[in-house]
Design a protein around this motif. Structure first.
Motif, PDB file in Angstrom:
ATOM      1  N   UNK A 105       3.663  11.270 -10.579  1.00  0.00           N
ATOM      2  CA  UNK A 105       4.321   9.983 -10.337  1.00  0.00           C
ATOM      3  C   UNK A 105       5.462  10.144  -9.346  1.00  0.00           C
ATOM      4  N   UNK A 106       6.234  11.194  -9.523  1.00  0.00           N
ATOM      5  CA  UNK A 106       7.389  11.419  -8.637  1.00  0.00           C
ATOM      6  C   UNK A 106       6.960  11.883  -7.246  1.00  0.00           C
ATOM      7  N   UNK A 107       5.734  12.397  -7.106  1.00  0.00           N
ATOM      8  CA  UNK A 107       5.187  12.680  -5.776  1.00  0.00           C
ATOM      9  C   UNK A 107       4.799  11.379  -5.082  1.00  0.00           C
ATOM     10  N   UNK A 108       4.247  10.432  -5.847  1.00  0.00           N
ATOM     11  CA  UNK A 108       3.800   9.159  -5.270  1.00  0.00           C
ATOM     12  C   UNK A 108       4.972   8.246  -4.917  1.00  0.00           C
ATOM     13  N   UNK A 109       6.020   8.251  -5.726  1.00  0.00           N
ATOM     14  CA  UNK A 109       7.123   7.292  -5.555  1.00  0.00           C
ATOM     15  C   UNK A 109       7.704   7.276  -4.143  1.00  0.00           C
ATOM     16  N   UNK A 110       8.083   8.433  -3.538  1.00  0.00           N
ATOM     17  CA  UNK A 110       8.673   8.366  -2.199  1.00  0.00           C
ATOM     18  C   UNK A 110       7.716   7.871  -1.122  1.00  0.00           C
ATOM     19  N   UNK A 111       6.414   8.037  -1.344  1.00  0.00           N
ATOM     20  CA  UNK A 111       5.446   7.511  -0.376  1.00  0.00           C
ATOM     21  C   UNK A 111       5.587   5.992  -0.289  1.00  0.00           C
ATOM     22  N   UNK A 112       5.654   5.344  -1.432  1.00  0.00           N
ATOM     23  CA  UNK A 112       5.814   3.883  -1.453  1.00  0.00           C
ATOM     24  C   UNK A 112       7.170   3.468  -0.878  1.00  0.00           C
ATOM     25  N   UNK A 113       8.212   4.196  -1.239  1.00  0.00           N
ATOM     26  CA  UNK A 113       9.550   3.861  -0.745  1.00  0.00           C
ATOM     27  C   UNK A 113       9.617   3.967   0.774  1.00  0.00           C
ATOM     28  N   UNK A 114       8.998   5.017   1.321  1.00  0.00           N
ATOM     29  CA  UNK A 114       8.995   5.184   2.777  1.00  0.00           C
ATOM     30  C   UNK A 114       8.199   4.089   3.474  1.00  0.00           C
ATOM     31  N   UNK A 115       7.260   3.461   2.745  1.00  0.00           N
ATOM     32  CA  UNK A 115       6.482   2.365   3.316  1.00  0.00           C
ATOM     33  C   UNK A 115       7.191   1.023   3.159  1.00  0.00           C
ATOM     34  N   UNK A 174      -1.477   6.765  -3.004  1.00  0.00           N
ATOM     35  CA  UNK A 174      -0.318   5.899  -2.760  1.00  0.00           C
ATOM     36  C   UNK A 174      -0.378   5.277  -1.367  1.00  0.00           C
ATOM     37  N   UNK A 175      -0.740   6.059  -0.367  1.00  0.00           N
ATOM     38  CA  UNK A 175      -0.814   5.535   1.008  1.00  0.00           C
ATOM     39  C   UNK A 175      -1.869   4.427   1.118  1.00  0.00           C
ATOM     40  N   UNK A 176      -3.035   4.672   0.512  1.00  0.00           N
ATOM     41  CA  UNK A 176      -4.105   3.667   0.583  1.00  0.00           C
ATOM     42  C   UNK A 176      -3.695   2.388  -0.129  1.00  0.00           C
ATOM     43  N   UNK A 177      -3.060   2.524  -1.300  1.00  0.00           N
ATOM     44  CA  UNK A 177      -2.623   1.342  -2.030  1.00  0.00           C
ATOM     45  C   UNK A 177      -1.550   0.596  -1.254  1.00  0.00           C
ATOM     46  N   UNK A 178      -0.578   1.323  -0.724  1.00  0.00           N
ATOM     47  CA  UNK A 178       0.476   0.678   0.054  1.00  0.00           C
ATOM     48  C   UNK A 178      -0.073  -0.053   1.265  1.00  0.00           C
ATOM     49  N   UNK A 179      -1.036   0.577   1.943  1.00  0.00           N
ATOM     50  CA  UNK A 179      -1.615  -0.063   3.123  1.00  0.00           C
ATOM     51  C   UNK A 179      -2.413  -1.296   2.744  1.00  0.00           C
ATOM     52  N   UNK A 180      -3.122  -1.231   1.604  1.00  0.00           N
ATOM     53  CA  UNK A 180      -3.894  -2.395   1.160  1.00  0.00           C
ATOM     54  C   UNK A 180      -2.986  -3.590   0.908  1.00  0.00           C
TER      55      UNK A 180
END
Length: 358
Positions: free
Chosen positions: A125-135, A330-336
């Motif tokens: 979860x903590x690996x995914x969190x910054x990906x979303x924040x950066x997006x 996370x990247x795919x979800x954020x982009x969607x």
């Protein structure tokens, strides 16, 4: 229209006064309560009165305008839950608001209770969190491990009201709190608005014996009301099965209260079952009319395959490919979510590199 038929006949579960007191007193086994027996006697007497008179929702108000029966006495707890959901829906629909991701830790493990060690799921979860924040997303983390480690966190079981009638399954759930049965501290009234406010949901979960962990499964069951549930308890005057059946037999619209939100899923295991759980979660979310963020957002795999649990965190440290899988979900979800808000239609996983190519 078919005839309304309500079946009864299961054994009584009503307790005697003596058995009720025995169970209630068991909550106060700590010797610190010994000097307080007079006070406990008074509390138990009051609790017994609520139990024997079935005061499920002792504090109510008139439903008021906008309900099928404005004169119906409706639980103030349910009204508060409804207002929180409506506020969350307004935030979700407001184009000026920062889009939100709900990131769910589906593991029950925590270093704050018996295991004495954090879960690998939490680390993912903590690996995914910054990906979303950066997006550019706002991130809400729902940590279901708190059910096992935090005082006053409960997700009570679903009673399957929907199997009697969809109209009996209220949105949000009106089964709890049930004060007469001491079924309080239910977390779902805080969880529902998190789902409603989210534009994307990412579930990270371990597999437990081919299935979802207990807390995650409890939340899944209690979200049934989001998939066709009745937003007006006054239309069934609470939990009256005959009225609810009659309402559905007239024709029910099955409103999809979470429809259109995107999702991603990451399931991990140690030997078996990860693919099975991933498919189950994807099927469940799709059935609720949520939208997959694509193949790159649906992932499963194994950390330290068939190795001792004692070294599983070290195995995760060394498994850079699995960590990259988490980021890709996370990247795919954020982009969607970004594409949806922009009114564009393309593969949200386009350009992402699979760290484990077949």
């Amino acid at each position: 229209m078919a005839q309304v038929d309500v079946r009864k006949g299961m054994p009584s579960v009503e307790l005697s006064r003596e058995e009720f007191e025995k169970r209630y007193r068991s909550r106060f086994a700590d010797p610190v309560f010994q000097p307080l027996q007079r006070e406990l006697d008074a509390i138990i007497a009051a609790a017994w009165d609520g139990y024997i008179n079935s005061r499920k929702a002792p504090v109510t108000r008139k439903a008021g305008p906008g309900f099928a029966d404005p004169s119906y006495d409706i639980s103030v707890d349910w009204i508060a839950a409804r207002e929180a959901i409506l506020a969350a829906q307004r935030r979700h629909d407001d184009a000026s608001e920062t889009p939100r991701i709900l990131l769910i830790n589906g593991s029950s493990r925590s270093d704050h209770t018996c295991p004495g060690e954090m879960s690998k799921t939490w680390r993912l979860v903590k690996i995914a969190e910054p990906v979303f924040q950066e997006m550019g997303f706002a991130v809400d983390i729902l940590d279901l491990s708190r059910l096992a480690s935090e005082f006053g966190k409960q997700i009570h079981p679903c009673k399957s009201c929907v199997s009697t009638s969809m109209a009996l399954c209220h949105w949000p759930c009106s089964c709890y709190p049930n004060y007469s049965l001491d079924q309080t501290d239910d977390w779902m009234n805080e969880i529902y608005p998190l789902w409603v406010a989210a534009h994307g949901i990412m579930i990270v979960a371990p597999v437990n014996w081919y299935h979802a962990p207990t807390g995650l499964k409890a939340m899944i069951d209690r979200l049934v009301c989001a998939d066709g549930g009745n937003p007006d308890p006054s239309s069934t005057h609470g939990k009256k099965p005959d009225e609810a059946k009659a309402l559905v037999l007239k024709g029910w619209p099955y409103p999809r209260h979470l429809a259109g939100r995107h999702f991603g899923v990451l399931v991990h295991g140690d030997s078996v079952g990860a693919e099975t759980l991933r498919r189950s979660l994807v099927d469940w979310l799709t059935d609720m009319s949520l939208i997959s963020a694509g193949g790159m957002a649906e992932a499963d795999g194994y950390i330290g395959y068939m190795e001792p649990y004692a070294t599983s965190h070290q195995a995760l440290d060394e498994d850079s490919a699995f960590q990259e899988n988490v980021r890709n979900v996370a990247r795919a979800l954020g982009k969607a979510v970004t594409l949806q808000r922009a009114g564009k239609y393309e593969d949200p996983g386009g350009g992402l590199v699979d760290p484990n190519p077949k």
